[in-house]
Write a protein that holds these residues in place. Sequence first.
Motif, short mmCIF file in Angstrom:
data_model
loop_
_atom_site.label_atom_id
_atom_site.label_comp_id
_atom_site.label_asym_id
_atom_site.label_seq_id
_atom_site.Cartn_x
_atom_site.Cartn_y
_atom_site.Cartn_z
N UNK A 1 0.84 -1.21 0.00
CA UNK A 1 0.00 0.00 0.00
C UNK A 1 0.87 1.26 0.00
N UNK A 2 1.86 1.29 0.88
CA UNK A 2 2.73 2.47 0.94
C UNK A 2 3.50 2.64 -0.36
N UNK A 3 3.97 1.52 -0.91
CA UNK A 3 4.81 1.59 -2.11
C UNK A 3 4.04 2.22 -3.27
N UNK A 4 2.82 1.74 -3.51
CA UNK A 4 2.08 2.22 -4.68
C UNK A 4 1.50 3.61 -4.43
N UNK A 5 0.91 3.80 -3.25
CA UNK A 5 0.15 5.04 -3.00
C UNK A 5 1.01 6.22 -2.60
N UNK A 6 2.18 5.95 -2.00
CA UNK A 6 2.97 7.09 -1.50
C UNK A 6 4.43 7.09 -1.96
N UNK A 7 5.10 5.93 -1.84
CA UNK A 7 6.51 5.93 -2.24
C UNK A 7 6.68 6.17 -3.74
N UNK A 8 5.78 5.62 -4.55
CA UNK A 8 5.89 5.83 -6.00
C UNK A 8 5.83 7.33 -6.33
#
Length: 243
Positions: A108-115
């Motif tokens: 979730x963090x990777x797609x929604x925020x880290x990307x």
Amino acid sequence: MRAKWALVTGAGKRLGLEAARALARRGYDILAHVNGSTEGASALRDELAPAGRRVHVIQADLSTAAGQEALVVQTKTCTSTLDAIVHNAGIFERVPFAEIDRARYDRMQAINCEAPFFITQGLLGELRAAETSCVVHVTDIAAERPLSAYAHYSVSKASLLMLTRALAVELAPAVRVNAVAPGTVMFPEDFDEATRTRFLARIPLGREGSASDVAAAVAYLVCDAPFVTGQVIAVDGGRSVAL
Ligand SMILES: NC(=O)c1ccc[n+]([C@@H]2O[C@H](COP(=O)([O-])OP(=O)(O)OC[C@H]3O[C@@H](n4cnc5c(N)ncnc54)[C@H](OP(=O)(O)O)[C@@H]3O)[C@@H](O)[C@H]2O)c1
């Protein structure tokens, strides 16, 4: 006149597709990122070709650092100046807090925020090379008003909201950074009738929003808001003020 390029993530369907279409109508050539929805982006390319608009389709899985870097690299091969990035790609899933394991949380963090974080960072040179440029994050009214059983989602969107404000301060005056926060715009495909009725009852304007409602706000922030940065526009039929 130099071509203007906008990178839209998740541009193969629904909100991202409509945002890409709206920016193309305003004169932008489109870098249409997709993960799986290649057909939708290809159809957009065919639709816009008669008007002379270019659409380059870029495939990348944004759940990994390698995928995020691949999108940056492919964007750089298409253009050395970037006028806008719309970070629309995102995932949304209902999972009770006790069941959110580390793999779900990290994805979730990777797609929604880290990307969005690392793609903007990777393309900063291209954004700064444009005369004026901007970034739009597609957040959610749930970034500030959490939904039960969506803790990891709400945290990811709250992070994206803070990224909007942090980058608005740090990247000014060269790059404006704003957000659009949809409420219930297009129901997730797996919402049943009872859930849809329950959500609609909480929206003062009495209807589900549409992708074009969100796209209009994106187009405003990109095209018509040269003195606006660090702001969030809720596109939610009034739901967030009625809670
Ligand atoms: N719909 C709403 O009511 C609503 C409300 C609030 C906020 N939002 C936000 O608005 C944005 C778009 O919403 P939507 O309803 O159009 O979403 P959606 O239909 O679920 O589509 C998700 C988008 O994210 C992309 N995506 C998902 N996983 C990915 C991955 N691993 N790598 C790269 N891309 C990935 C998908 O790409 P592919 O299709 O190419 O795989 C797709 O374009 C999201 O950020 C969402 O959180 C929507």
